[in-house]
Motif scaffolding. Structure first.
Motif, PDB file in Angstrom:
ATOM      1  N   ASP A 225     -24.168 -10.773   7.276  1.00  0.00           N
ATOM      2  CA  ASP A 225     -23.681  -9.632   6.501  1.00  0.00           C
ATOM      3  C   ASP A 225     -24.870  -8.911   5.876  1.00  0.00           C
ATOM      4  O   ASP A 225     -25.425  -9.360   4.871  1.00  0.00           O
ATOM      5  N   LEU A 226     -25.259  -7.786   6.477  1.00  0.00           N
ATOM      6  CA  LEU A 226     -26.359  -6.997   5.923  1.00  0.00           C
ATOM      7  C   LEU A 226     -25.924  -6.221   4.689  1.00  0.00           C
ATOM      8  O   LEU A 226     -26.757  -5.595   4.027  1.00  0.00           O
ATOM      9  N   GLY A 227     -24.632  -6.253   4.380  1.00  0.00           N
ATOM     10  CA  GLY A 227     -24.139  -5.657   3.147  1.00  0.00           C
ATOM     11  C   GLY A 227     -24.173  -6.618   1.974  1.00  0.00           C
ATOM     12  O   GLY A 227     -23.691  -6.284   0.886  1.00  0.00           O
ATOM     13  N   ASP A 228     -24.748  -7.806   2.183  1.00  0.00           N
ATOM     14  CA  ASP A 228     -24.928  -8.775   1.100  1.00  0.00           C
ATOM     15  C   ASP A 228     -26.116  -8.316   0.264  1.00  0.00           C
ATOM     16  O   ASP A 228     -27.268  -8.646   0.538  1.00  0.00           O
ATOM     17  N   LEU A 229     -25.835  -7.535  -0.751  1.00  0.00           N
ATOM     18  CA  LEU A 229     -26.887  -6.892  -1.541  1.00  0.00           C
ATOM     19  C   LEU A 229     -27.821  -7.910  -2.177  1.00  0.00           C
ATOM     20  O   LEU A 229     -29.036  -7.699  -2.250  1.00  0.00           O
ATOM     21  N   ALA A 230     -27.269  -9.036  -2.621  1.00  0.00           N
ATOM     22  CA  ALA A 230     -28.098 -10.050  -3.273  1.00  0.00           C
ATOM     23  C   ALA A 230     -29.125 -10.640  -2.321  1.00  0.00           C
ATOM     24  O   ALA A 230     -30.222 -11.033  -2.736  1.00  0.00           O
ATOM     25  N   ALA A 231     -28.787 -10.708  -1.031  1.00  0.00           N
ATOM     26  CA  ALA A 231     -29.725 -11.252  -0.050  1.00  0.00           C
ATOM     27  C   ALA A 231     -30.809 -10.251   0.308  1.00  0.00           C
ATOM     28  O   ALA A 231     -31.932 -10.632   0.653  1.00  0.00           O
ATOM     29  N   VAL A 232     -30.489  -8.963   0.234  1.00  0.00           N
ATOM     30  CA  VAL A 232     -31.437  -7.925   0.649  1.00  0.00           C
ATOM     31  C   VAL A 232     -32.381  -7.536  -0.472  1.00  0.00           C
ATOM     32  O   VAL A 232     -33.566  -7.274  -0.249  1.00  0.00           O
ATOM     33  N   MET A 233     -31.878  -7.513  -1.717  1.00  0.00           N
ATOM     34  CA  MET A 233     -32.662  -6.939  -2.810  1.00  0.00           C
ATOM     35  C   MET A 233     -32.447  -7.706  -4.099  1.00  0.00           C
ATOM     36  O   MET A 233     -31.318  -8.030  -4.466  1.00  0.00           O
ATOM     37  N   GLY A 234     -33.549  -7.992  -4.794  1.00  0.00           N
ATOM     38  CA  GLY A 234     -33.473  -8.477  -6.159  1.00  0.00           C
ATOM     39  C   GLY A 234     -33.638  -7.311  -7.111  1.00  0.00           C
ATOM     40  O   GLY A 234     -34.180  -6.264  -6.752  1.00  0.00           O
ATOM     41  N   MET A 235     -33.149  -7.462  -8.322  1.00  0.00           N
ATOM     42  CA  MET A 235     -33.243  -6.385  -9.306  1.00  0.00           C
ATOM     43  C   MET A 235     -34.528  -6.515 -10.110  1.00  0.00           C
ATOM     44  O   MET A 235     -34.914  -7.622 -10.509  1.00  0.00           O
ATOM     45  N   PRO A 236     -35.215  -5.402 -10.393  1.00  0.00           N
ATOM     46  CA  PRO A 236     -36.416  -5.467 -11.232  1.00  0.00           C
ATOM     47  C   PRO A 236     -36.048  -5.759 -12.679  1.00  0.00           C
ATOM     48  O   PRO A 236     -34.913  -5.514 -13.102  1.00  0.00           O
ATOM     49  N   PRO A 237     -36.985  -6.291 -13.475  1.00  0.00           N
ATOM     50  CA  PRO A 237     -36.705  -6.560 -14.892  1.00  0.00           C
ATOM     51  C   PRO A 237     -36.279  -5.284 -15.615  1.00  0.00           C
ATOM     52  O   PRO A 237     -36.750  -4.189 -15.311  1.00  0.00           O
ATOM     53  N   SER A 238     -35.359  -5.439 -16.575  1.00  0.00           N
ATOM     54  CA  SER A 238     -34.854  -4.267 -17.285  1.00  0.00           C
ATOM     55  C   SER A 238     -34.258  -4.689 -18.617  1.00  0.00           C
ATOM     56  O   SER A 238     -33.803  -5.819 -18.783  1.00  0.00           O
TER      57      SER A 238
END
Length: 689
Positions: A225-238
Motif C-alpha cells: 500500500d503506497l498510500g500508507d503515509l506513515a511508511a512513506v513519510m515521517g513528520m518533522p518536529p513541530s
C-alpha cells in the motif's frame, strides 16, 4: 492555488531535508533474509522467490495508471527507470546481489547472457486503466517474458467513481489473466495525491485501496500500500498547538514531495518515487506494519433520512505510552465531514469512543456493498496515517447490482437487495419508480439477512432510441425514510442505416446524427453535423474535431463476457479532407485481440455540403475485426458500440455521445449494441450508470 515561487521551492527543499529518512528494511551488510521473510516470499511469490534466490534473470511487467507513473525532475529527463517500480527492482538487485543490475526490457537483451539482472517493462498510458489489464496481458504483454506482474491502479478509477467492489472485480480479472500467462502478481494500492483541497485528495482513492487490501488478504496475494503515509513519510518536529496547525504542517511536509505547475497540478518528484520504491520493497519482505492505534466497533448510522451519516467507532491505544492524537475525517465515498472531535488523548492501553458526522456531497451516493469506507487522517507526533474505516451502514443498506443487461426484450430487471446490518430485526416497505412505472413491496429481516428486490420494469416502447432516466428506490422503516437513485440508460439495439441522434454533454442548438453501414469488406461509421457554428477552425493548431469509437468486435458469446476495448481516435481540421487516425491499441476491438493495426489502413474524412452541413466518416476494414462472425442481415451478429464526437463550436469544445455515461468508457458494459442488419430487433441494452 498559484504555482510555487522560487522562495517556496527552496522552503520545500529545506523542509524535505528535515524529514526523517526512511529506514532500510535490513542492514546492507548482509544479503541474507530472515526465516520469516523467506517463508513469506515462498508463500506469496514462490516462483519469483526461487528465481531470486538462484539469482536468475527476473522479468517484471508493470501495469500502472498514467497518473501513478507521473514523475517530475528539474532537468526534465526523468523517465520510467526513475519511477518507483524500477527503484523497487533496484532494491531487489541489491538484496539478492544481481551483478547485472536493473535494465529496461528490450533495450539490450545480450546483457542477460553476460550477467543476471532484473528487467523492467512499463505499460502505462491514457487508455490503460485497470479494466484494460486482462486485454493488455493477453496481447502486448506476451511480446516479452514475464515472471512478475506489478499492478498499481486506483487514482483514475477513484476520479471516475469506480466503486470498491467493481475495482476489486477488475483486479481479480487482471490477476486471473496474469496467472493464465504463468506469471505471479504483486498488487499495489496507489500513493496519495496532493491536489487541492488536500482534505479531499488524500482520501479519494483510499476506499479502493482498502478494498484491494481486504481482497488481497482473503486471496493470498502479495500486496503493498503506497498510500500508507506513515511508511512513506515521517513528520518533522513541530510545536503545532491545534488540529488546524497540525494539518497545515502535514500539508507542507507531504507537498514538498511534489512539484506544482502553473496550472496548480501537483507532480511527484523523483524523491517521492525513491521513497515509494523503498516502501514497496520493504512491504514485499515484511508486509504492512501494524499501526500504533487501532479502531474497533465501527459502524455508520443513517441520519436525516439518508442525507447524513454518523460514524461511530472506538480508537484504541495499543502502545505502552500516552498518545495525543489528531483524528481528522477526510472527504471520500461521496461523504463530506461536518462535525468531529479531532483532539484525542489516550493513556497507555486506553480506549475512547468517537462520533463523526458526515453530510452527503453534491453527487448521488449509492452502495454496491453493505459497508461504507471512510478514511480518517490520524496524526500523532512524528507519525501520520490515513486509516480507512469499514463501517456497516445501519440499520439497513440498499445495495445495487450495476451489471449491464444486454439484449433485453420487453422487460428488464435491475438487481438490488435490502440488507439488515444492525443487531435487531427490521421491517418496512419499499417503493421503486422508473419512467412513471411503480413497484412496491415489504420486507422483514433478521440481523445479517438480505432480501432481493424484484425491480422489473417494461422497456419504453416509444421515444428516443437512447434514453437516460433515474430509477428511484424509497425504503421506509419506523423513523427512517431512505431514498436511493441510480441513473439508468436504456439504449435500443441499433441497426445498419438507422439514424440515431447523439446526446450533447452541454446544451447545444446544433444536432449530430449517427448511422452505421456495413458490407462484406468494411464497417463505416458516419456522423452528420447540423447547425450554425458547429465546426469552426482553431487558431492554436489543435484539431477542430475528434471522433472516438469504442467497438467491441468479439464474437457473440464472448462479447457478453467481461472485457474491455480501447478507443479508435480520429482527428481533423475544419477544412474538408482526410482525417488523422491516431495509433490504435492492439486490444482496441476487445479482449482477445492482439494484432498490430496500421492507422493508414483506416479511412477518416470530413465532407462539407453546400448547405453548411458537415459529415465525418470513419471506415474500419473487415479484416481487422477478425474475431467477429460478421453475419450480415442477422440480428444476433452484433457489435458493442459507443461513439463520442467532440467539435470546436462557437461555445468552445462540445461533445456528443451515442451512450452518455459517467462510468469508464473502455469497459464492455459501457456500450450500446449495433446489429448487422437493416431490420434490427426490438431488444435493448440497459446500463446502470
Amino acid at each position: 492555488m498559484s504555482a510555487q515561487t522560487p522562495a517556496e521551492v527552496l522552503h520545500a527543499r529545506a523542509l524535505e531535508a528535515r524529514l526523517p529518512k526512511p529506514t532500510p528494511p535490513q542492514s546492507r551488510d548482509s544479503f541474507e533474509l530472515s526465516e520469516v521473510r523467506q517463508q513469506r516470499l515462498q508463500k506469496l511469490l514462490p516462483k519469483t522467490w526461487l528465481k531470486l534466490k538462484q539469482r536468475e534473470t527476473v522479468h517484471i511487467l508493470v501495469l500502472a495508471g498514467q497518473r501513478e507513473m507521473e514523475i517530475w525532475s528539474e532537468d526534465g529527463k526523468a523517465g520510467a527507470m526513475q519511477t518507483f517500480p524500477a527503484l523497487f527492482a533496484r532494491e531487489l538487485t541489491n538484496q539478492f546481489f544481481y551483478t547485472g543490475g536493473v535494465r529496461e526490457t528490450g533495450k539490450d537483451a545480450s546483457l542477460d547472457v553476460l550477467a543476471p539482472g532484473i528487467s523492467v517493462r512499463v505499460l502505462s498510458g491514457q487508455d490503460q486503466a485497470l479494466v484494460d489489464a486482462p486485454s493488455i496481458l493477453g496481447s502486448v504483454a506476451t511480446q516479452s517474458p514475464v515472471d512478475l506482474v506489478l499492478i498499481c491502479h486506483g487514482l483514475a478509477e477513484a476520479e471516475a467513481g469506480v466503486s470498491p467492489p467493481a475495482f476489486v472485480r477488475q483486479m481479480e480479472q487482471a490477476v486471473e489473466a496474469a496467472h493464465a500467462m504463468k506469471a505471479e502478481v504483486f498488487a499495489v494500492a496507489p500513493w496519495l495525491p496532493a491536489s487541492e483541497p488536500l482534505e479531499g485528495s488524500l482520501g479519494r482513492a483510499r476506499p479502493l485501496g482498502d478494498a484491494l487490501r481486504e481482497q488481497a488478504e482473503d486471496e493470498g496475494w502479495m500486496f503493498a500500500d503506497l498510500g500508507d503515509l506513515a511508511a512513506v513519510m515521517g513528520m518533522p518536529p513541530s510545536d503545532a498547538r491545534d488540529d488546524a496547525q497540525r494539518f497545515d504542517r502535514l500539508s507542507g511536509a507531504w507537498r514538498s514531495f511534489f512539484h506544482e505547475d502553473k496550472g496548480g497540478r501537483f507532480m511527484p518528484r523523483v524523491a517521492l518515487h525513491q521513497r515509494l520504491g523503498s516502501v514497496l520493497f520493504q512491504m514485499m519482505l515484511d508486509g504492512i506494519a501494524a499501526p500504533s492505534v487501532n479502531f474497533e466497533n465501527t459502524a455508520a448510522v443513517w441520519k436525516d433520512n439518508g442525507a447524513g451519516l454518523e460514524l461511530r467507532c472506538t480508537v484504541v491505544n495499543g502502545t505502552k505510552e500516552e498518545q495525543r492524537l489528531t483524528v481528522l475525517p477526510l472527504i471520500a465515498s461521496g461523504w463530506k465531514p461536518s462535525e468531529a472531535q479531532p483532539e484525542v488523548v489516550l493513556a497507555a492501553g486506553a480506549k475512547k469512543a468517537l462520533v463523526i458526522q458526515y453530510a452527503r456531497g453534491k453527487e448521488e451516493v449509492t452502495l454496491e456493498e453493505s459497508v461504507v469506507r471512510l478514511p480518517l487522517l490520524v496524526i500523532s507526533g512524528s507519525r501520520a496515517a490515513v486509516m480507512t474505516q469499514r463501517a456497516p451502514v445501519q440499520p439497513v443498506a440498499v445495495v445495487w447490482n450495476p451489471d449491464t443487461l444486454f439484449n433485453q426484450d420487453k422487460k428488464f430487471m435491475v438487481g438490488g437487495q435490502i440488507m439488515s446490518t444492525g443487531t435487531e430485526d427490521v421491517s418496512g416497505s419499499w417503493e421503486a419508480e422508473f419512467l412513471g412505472s411503480k413497484l412496491s413491496g415489504r420486507f422483514q429481516l433478521k440481523p445479517g439477512a438480505a432480501q432481493p428486490l424484484d425491480l422489473g420494469f417494461d422497456l419504453p416502447v416509444d421515444g428516443e432510441l437512447v434514453r437516460r432516466s433515474n430509477l428511484t428506490l424509497k425504503v421506509k422503516l419506523p423513523g427512517l425514510d431512505l431514498t436511493s437513485t441510480r441513473p439508468i440508460v436504456v439504449a435500443r439495439n441499433v441497426g445498419l442505416k438507422q439514424a440515431v441522434t447523439l446526446t450533447p454533454s452541454t446544451e447545444s442548438a446544433g444536432r449530430v446524427v449517427f448511422l452505421a453501414q456495413a458490407d462484406k469488406s468494411r464497417l463505416t461509421l458516419v456522423c452528420d453535423v447540423n447547425g450554425p457554428e458547429m465546426l469552426l477552425p482553431t487558431v492554436d493548431g489543435r484539431p477542430a474535431w475528434q471522433m472516438e469509437v469504442n467497438l467491441d468486435a468479439r464474437s457473440y458469446g464472448k462479447r457478453l463476457e467481461s472485457g474491455s476495448t480501447a478507443p479508435v481516435r480520429v482527428t481533423g481540421s475544419a477544412t474538408p479532407g482526410k482525417g488523422t487516425v491516431l495509433p490504435v491499441a492492439a486490444w482496441a476491438f476487445g479482449t482477445g485481440y492482439g494484432a498490430v493495426f496500421d492507422p493508414k489502413v483506416f479511412h477518416a474524412s470530413l465532407v462539407s455540403g453546400a448547405d453548411g452541413q458537415n459529415q465525418i466518416q470513419l471506415v474500419i476494414p473487415r479484416s481487422y475485426l477478425y474475431l467477429h462472425e460478421w453475419a450480415l442481415d442477422n440480428g444476433n451478429s452484433q457489435f458493442g458500440l459507443n461513439v463520442r464526437l467532440t467539435l470546436n463550436t462557437s461555445k468552445g469544445y462540445q461533445t456528443w455521445s451515442l451512450v452518455p455515461l459517467r462510468q469508464q468508457a473502455n469497459g464492455f458494459g459501457a456500450q450500446a449494441v449495433l446489429e448487422l442488419t437493416e431490420k434490427p430487433t426490438a431488444r435493448a441494452t440497459v446500463i446502470v450508470d
